[in-house]
Design an enzyme around this catalytic site. Structure first.
Site, PDB file in Angstrom:
ATOM      1  N   CYS A  27      55.873  59.620  64.823  1.00 14.13           N
ATOM      2  CA  CYS A  27      55.601  58.946  66.094  1.00 14.13           C
ATOM      3  C   CYS A  27      56.732  57.957  66.384  1.00 14.13           C
ATOM      4  CB  CYS A  27      54.250  58.226  66.025  1.00 14.13           C
ATOM      5  SG  CYS A  27      53.924  57.124  67.423  1.00 14.13           S
ATOM      6  N   CYS A  30      55.599  54.532  67.581  1.00 12.66           N
ATOM      7  CA  CYS A  30      55.040  53.743  66.468  1.00 12.66           C
ATOM      8  C   CYS A  30      56.163  53.025  65.726  1.00 12.66           C
ATOM      9  CB  CYS A  30      54.295  54.640  65.481  1.00 12.66           C
ATOM     10  SG  CYS A  30      52.868  55.500  66.146  1.00 12.66           S
TER      11      CYS A  30
END
Length: 104
Positions: A27, A30
């Site tokens: 991700c 993230c």
């Protein structure tokens, strides 16, 4: 930051104000947010417990918490889930505002 898994999740989120960062290595958003989240921990760590959960190997736990996309942040107060912040457009200011709203 406390690393969570299925064995310690309930215990670590049961008391006080807790924010859980659900993330994954694939991700990109993230990974972009992570350094800023660590800065928030430095600022609010005396009032808020900061935890993270890498969904790799913890997918069932993430699904049990209704985390279906990343990045996702859950806020717990005394074991009760209060808020779920998520989405590609999530920014650090939104996360900080959510934290501040529970510190009043």
């Amino acid at each position: 930051m406390i690393e969570l898994n299925k064995d310690n999740f309930d215990t670590e989120t049961s008391t006080g104000l807790v924010i859980v960062d659900f993330w994954g290595e694939s991700c990109g958003r993230c990974m972009e947010l992570m350094p800023s989240v660590h800065e928030l921990e430095k600022t609010y760590g005396d009032k808020v417990k900061f935890c993270s959960l890498n969904i790799a190997g913890q997918r069932r736990l993430a699904m049990a918490q209704k985390v279906m996309g990343l990045p996702s942040f859950l806020i717990f107060k005394d074991g009760e889930r209060k808020e779920h912040l998520s989405g590609e457009d999530l920014d650090i200011d939104q996360i900080e505002q959510a934290i501040k709203s529970y510190l009043v």
